[in-house]
Design a protein around this motif. Structure first.
Motif, PDB file in Angstrom:
ATOM      1  N   GLU A  56       0.800  -1.227   0.000  1.00  0.00           N
ATOM      2  CA  GLU A  56       0.000   0.000   0.000  1.00  0.00           C
ATOM      3  C   GLU A  56       0.830   1.273   0.000  1.00  0.00           C
ATOM      4  O   GLU A  56       0.393   2.290  -0.543  1.00  0.00           O
ATOM      5  N   LEU A  57       2.009   1.226   0.631  1.00  0.00           N
ATOM      6  CA  LEU A  57       2.783   2.450   0.837  1.00  0.00           C
ATOM      7  C   LEU A  57       4.185   2.408   0.246  1.00  0.00           C
ATOM      8  O   LEU A  57       4.863   3.434   0.221  1.00  0.00           O
ATOM      9  N   GLY A  58       4.659   1.229  -0.152  1.00  0.00           N
ATOM     10  CA  GLY A  58       5.990   1.112  -0.720  1.00  0.00           C
ATOM     11  C   GLY A  58       7.117   1.270   0.286  1.00  0.00           C
ATOM     12  O   GLY A  58       8.196   1.742  -0.065  1.00  0.00           O
ATOM     13  N   VAL A  59       6.880   0.868   1.526  1.00  0.00           N
ATOM     14  CA  VAL A  59       7.888   1.014   2.571  1.00  0.00           C
ATOM     15  C   VAL A  59       8.168  -0.325   3.241  1.00  0.00           C
ATOM     16  O   VAL A  59       7.348  -1.238   3.194  1.00  0.00           O
ATOM     17  N   GLU A  60       9.345  -0.407   3.852  1.00  0.00           N
ATOM     18  CA  GLU A  60       9.691  -1.553   4.687  1.00  0.00           C
ATOM     19  C   GLU A  60       9.539  -1.116   6.138  1.00  0.00           C
ATOM     20  O   GLU A  60       9.982  -0.025   6.518  1.00  0.00           O
ATOM     21  N   THR A  61       8.904  -1.972   6.928  1.00  0.00           N
ATOM     22  CA  THR A  61       8.597  -1.626   8.303  1.00  0.00           C
ATOM     23  C   THR A  61       8.911  -2.781   9.238  1.00  0.00           C
ATOM     24  O   THR A  61       9.074  -3.924   8.801  1.00  0.00           O
ATOM     25  N   GLU A  62       8.956  -2.461  10.516  1.00  0.00           N
ATOM     26  CA  GLU A  62       9.130  -3.468  11.550  1.00  0.00           C
ATOM     27  C   GLU A  62       8.029  -3.293  12.597  1.00  0.00           C
ATOM     28  O   GLU A  62       7.983  -2.263  13.272  1.00  0.00           O
ATOM     29  N   PRO A  63       7.127  -4.285  12.717  1.00  0.00           N
ATOM     30  CA  PRO A  63       6.156  -4.223  13.803  1.00  0.00           C
ATOM     31  C   PRO A  63       6.884  -4.326  15.147  1.00  0.00           C
ATOM     32  O   PRO A  63       7.762  -5.171  15.311  1.00  0.00           O
ATOM     33  N   LEU A  64       6.534  -3.464  16.074  1.00  0.00           N
ATOM     34  CA  LEU A  64       7.207  -3.438  17.367  1.00  0.00           C
ATOM     35  C   LEU A  64       6.378  -4.083  18.465  1.00  0.00           C
ATOM     36  O   LEU A  64       6.843  -4.986  19.141  1.00  0.00           O
ATOM     37  N   GLU A  65       5.164  -3.613  18.647  1.00  0.00           N
ATOM     38  CA  GLU A  65       4.328  -4.081  19.752  1.00  0.00           C
ATOM     39  C   GLU A  65       2.868  -4.077  19.317  1.00  0.00           C
ATOM     40  O   GLU A  65       2.398  -3.123  18.703  1.00  0.00           O
ATOM     41  N   VAL A  81      -3.981  -3.746  15.982  1.00  0.00           N
ATOM     42  CA  VAL A  81      -3.066  -2.656  15.641  1.00  0.00           C
ATOM     43  C   VAL A  81      -1.712  -2.892  16.303  1.00  0.00           C
ATOM     44  O   VAL A  81      -1.652  -3.298  17.464  1.00  0.00           O
ATOM     45  N   TRP A  82      -0.658  -2.624  15.538  1.00  0.00           N
ATOM     46  CA  TRP A  82       0.709  -2.685  16.041  1.00  0.00           C
ATOM     47  C   TRP A  82       1.346  -1.315  15.933  1.00  0.00           C
ATOM     48  O   TRP A  82       1.075  -0.578  14.981  1.00  0.00           O
ATOM     49  N   THR A  83       2.239  -1.001  16.879  1.00  0.00           N
ATOM     50  CA  THR A  83       3.133   0.120  16.664  1.00  0.00           C
ATOM     51  C   THR A  83       4.177  -0.369  15.669  1.00  0.00           C
ATOM     52  O   THR A  83       4.555  -1.547  15.673  1.00  0.00           O
ATOM     53  N   VAL A  84       4.599   0.519  14.779  1.00  0.00           N
ATOM     54  CA  VAL A  84       5.459   0.129  13.666  1.00  0.00           C
ATOM     55  C   VAL A  84       6.576   1.149  13.500  1.00  0.00           C
ATOM     56  O   VAL A  84       6.346   2.361  13.582  1.00  0.00           O
ATOM     57  N   ARG A  85       7.765   0.629  13.232  1.00  0.00           N
ATOM     58  CA  ARG A  85       8.918   1.481  12.930  1.00  0.00           C
ATOM     59  C   ARG A  85       9.159   1.447  11.433  1.00  0.00           C
ATOM     60  O   ARG A  85       9.169   0.371  10.817  1.00  0.00           O
ATOM     61  N   LEU A  86       9.349   2.605  10.856  1.00  0.00           N
ATOM     62  CA  LEU A  86       9.682   2.726   9.441  1.00  0.00           C
ATOM     63  C   LEU A  86      11.166   2.401   9.276  1.00  0.00           C
ATOM     64  O   LEU A  86      12.012   3.027   9.900  1.00  0.00           O
ATOM     65  N   ILE A  87      11.475   1.384   8.456  1.00  0.00           N
ATOM     66  CA  ILE A  87      12.866   0.978   8.235  1.00  0.00           C
ATOM     67  C   ILE A  87      13.437   1.674   7.011  1.00  0.00           C
ATOM     68  O   ILE A  87      14.522   2.230   7.050  1.00  0.00           O
ATOM     69  N   SER A  88      12.707   1.631   5.890  1.00  0.00           N
ATOM     70  CA  SER A  88      13.206   2.275   4.683  1.00  0.00           C
ATOM     71  C   SER A  88      12.054   2.657   3.772  1.00  0.00           C
ATOM     72  O   SER A  88      10.967   2.100   3.839  1.00  0.00           O
ATOM     73  N   GLY A  89      12.336   3.624   2.914  1.00  0.00           N
ATOM     74  CA  GLY A  89      11.350   4.096   1.965  1.00  0.00           C
ATOM     75  C   GLY A  89      10.618   5.326   2.476  1.00  0.00           C
ATOM     76  O   GLY A  89      10.665   5.657   3.659  1.00  0.00           O
ATOM     77  N   VAL A  90       9.975   5.989   1.545  1.00  0.00           N
ATOM     78  CA  VAL A  90       9.129   7.142   1.857  1.00  0.00           C
ATOM     79  C   VAL A  90       7.708   6.731   1.521  1.00  0.00           C
ATOM     80  O   VAL A  90       7.423   6.361   0.378  1.00  0.00           O
ATOM     81  N   PRO A  91       6.805   6.749   2.500  1.00  0.00           N
ATOM     82  CA  PRO A  91       5.431   6.299   2.230  1.00  0.00           C
ATOM     83  C   PRO A  91       4.772   7.084   1.102  1.00  0.00           C
ATOM     84  O   PRO A  91       4.857   8.313   1.063  1.00  0.00           O
TER      85      PRO A  91
END
Length: 135
Positions: A56-65, A81-91
């Motif tokens: 949907e957004l073209g980004v790599e992410t890491e679910p945290l909690e 719902v998870w909190t998510v850290r953006l690893i790479s890419g611009v949404p």
């Protein structure tokens, strides 16, 4: 019957929360949500979330909690719902969305959240990392 799970990511960057405006389906178009989608058979919630945010957004992410709780959506679906850290890419709004906004402290109510998503968004905002520091 077991409800089908829809996953969403509370994507944070510098204390700001990412909001996505729906472009489809027609009954949801124009409403804002936390981005994500349906868990497919054989996927964990975290795997589905990473896949959905990539599509949907073209980004790599890491679910945290995973945020405790689940919220009923339309018939037969519940939201996790998870909190998510953006690893790479611009949404970017690649699929099912036509606009994205980063919302800082005090800006959460500047978009028209989908009614059924509001309780989950409120919980995500409570868990926003970094408190009220400026972005």
């Amino acid at each position: 019957m077991t409800d089908r799970v829809v996953v969403a990511g509370a994507v944070y960057d510098r204390g700001r929360l990412l909001a996505a405006r729906r472009s489809a389906p027609p009954e949801l178009a124009g409403g804002w949500e936390l981005p994500g989608g349906k868990v497919e058979p054989g996927e964990s919630g975290e795997q589905a979330l990473v896949r959905e945010l990539r599509e949907e957004l073209g980004v790599e992410t890491e679910p945290l909690e995973r945020i405790p709780g689940e919220w009923p959506l339309s018939r037969g679906y519940v939201l996790h719902v998870w909190t998510v850290r953006l690893i790479s890419g611009v949404p970017e709004p690649l699929e099912d969305h036509d606009e994205l906004r980063w919302l800082g402290p005090g800006e959460i109510d500047t978009v028209d959240w989908l009614e059924l998503d509001r309780p989950a968004v409120a919980e995500a905002v409570r868990r926003r990392p970094g408190g009220d520091r400026p972005s």
